[in-house]
Design a protein around this motif. Structure first.
Motif, short mmCIF file in Angstrom:
data_model
loop_
_atom_site.label_atom_id
_atom_site.label_comp_id
_atom_site.label_asym_id
_atom_site.label_seq_id
_atom_site.Cartn_x
_atom_site.Cartn_y
_atom_site.Cartn_z
N HIS A 1 4.41 -2.96 12.01
CA HIS A 1 5.18 -4.09 11.48
C HIS A 1 6.68 -3.87 11.59
N HIS B 1 0.22 2.29 8.59
CA HIS B 1 0.50 1.66 9.88
C HIS B 1 1.79 0.83 9.83
N ASP C 1 -1.02 -7.39 13.23
CA ASP C 1 -2.29 -6.74 12.88
C ASP C 1 -3.39 -7.12 13.87
FE LIG Z 1 -0.80 -4.74 8.64
#
Ligand SMILES: [Fe+2]
Ligand code: FES
Length: 371
Positions: free
Chosen positions: A190, A185, A310
């Protein structure tokens, strides 16, 4: 051929593991003159500090008629229930007084206990041990000793900075944990100019090895596609940078970065609050950039940004998960998630059948993915 597993047998269930230490509250939130409520694994707790400042954790229900003890009064040593005034020692939960008893009534008050939990404080957090639930009808008795002390952030010699961050996640602990260990991810979630863009995606290969109750991404030189690592490499002399990441049941992710005499370490936990809700807490310690006036704040900013990305992702994901869609875990990039489910199953099986836990990994494994 690549493996593709559907959710059968791999479904993130929301089973919460008892018999472990969990982070309850940041220590700084718990003052001496107030009782604080907390929830861990659907167990309501009342947390406070005695006169010496030592924290305690009791089950937030009076053993008499269930009144939350957090509604009661605390004198620095004993907690008095607000309903009929029974008094309990804050640390042991042992009953000290039942005001309604007459002098000729011989009920042994000290054989009665409010549910109490072992409690430790370090690295900015109050940790509480959540034991296996007692068998039905076992009554209230003295709390047992935990088998191990609470986990700690690894630190190395010298002075260091410490900071923590916390975020609520509207998903089960399993989704929280696999979100934490998911390598794929990164390029999508990010993104930041100072970190990386999705175009910096490239193939990676990492070695993993089994460790007790978990697995380790073996010491390696961190990925070159991020600015902070480039900076660190300049600052602390090139090739000596190594990173090690451990995952250990029930919910611990330990990361250590070492660069000569400099180090950075963090202990991240994903704590089950209820079946559908968890909380992520990160505590980081470091001696890197201590001499830069804004070093600690800068690092905290970077960390906060990550955790917020997140959290936002998992908040969106929880929308998708509401109606129980079919899910899948694919080969290498989701292998750590599979190990997590296998470890959990192996642990539960060892509790059920007794004896040693059978580790799902038989030896070192190399995984490859693009991120
Ligand atoms: Fe993460
Ligand atoms: S409910 Fe607590 S003393 Fe009765």
């Amino acid at each position: 051929m690549g493996e593709l597993e559907t959710s059968t047998g791999q479904t993130p269930d929301s089973l919460m593991l008892h018999g472990f230490w969990y982070r309850a509250l940041p220590g700084g939130q718990v003052s001496r003159n107030r009782l604080h409520k907390a929830m861990l694994l659907e167990t309501p707790l009342v947390i406070g500090r005695d006169r010496q400042g030592k924290p305690f954790a009791l089950r937030d229900a009076c053993p008499h008629r269930g009144m939350p003890l957090s509604c009661g009064r605390f004198d620095g040593q004993n907690l008095e229930c607000s309903y009929h005034g029974w008094k309990f020692d804050a640390h042991s939960g042992q009953c000290q007084l039942i005001p309604s008893l007459t002098s000729d009534q011989e009920l042994k008050v000290d054989r009665i206990y409010a549910g109490s939990h072992p409690c430790e404080e370090h690295d900015d957090y109050i940790w509480v041990f959540i034991p296996e639930p007692p068998p039905a009808g076992a009554g209230f008795s003295k709390a047992g000793e935990p088998p191990l002390p609470a986990p700690r952030v690894p630190t190395f010699e010298g002075k260091y900075e410490i900071a923590h961050l916390t975020a609520d996640l509207p998903c089960s602990v399993d989704h929280g944990i696999i979100g934490l260990m998911d390598p794929a991810h990164g390029p999508f979630v990010h993104q930041a100019w100072w970190w990386r863009s999705r175009h910096s995606i490239h193939e990676k290969q990492k070695n993993f090895e089994p460790i007790p109750m978990g697995f380790r991404m073996s010491a390696h030189t961190p990925s070159s596609n991020s600015a902070p690592y480039k900076l660190l490499r300049l600052y602390a002399d090139a090739d000596s940078i190594t990173t090690t990441i451990d995952f250990v049941l029930p919910n611990l992710r330990l990361e250590t970065i070492r660069a000569g005499k400099y180090w950075f370490s963090s202990l991240t936990t994903v704590t089950p609050i209820t079946r559908s809700h968890c909380r992520i807490d990160v505590v980081a310690c470091w001696n890197i950039f201590r001499w830069i006036p804004f070093g600690p704040r800068l690092l905290k900013f970077v960390f906060a940004k990550f955790v917020e990305q997140d959290r936002q992702t998992m908040e969106n994901q929880s929308e998708g998960l509401k109606h129980n869609p079919h899910l899948m875990l694919i080969d290498d990039a989701d292998r750590p998630a599979k190990w997590y489910f296998q470890l959990k199953a192996a642990y539960l099986e060892s509790c059920r059948a007794g004896g040693e836990m059978r580790h799902p990994m038989t030896g070192p494994v190399t995984l490859k993915w693009r991120s």
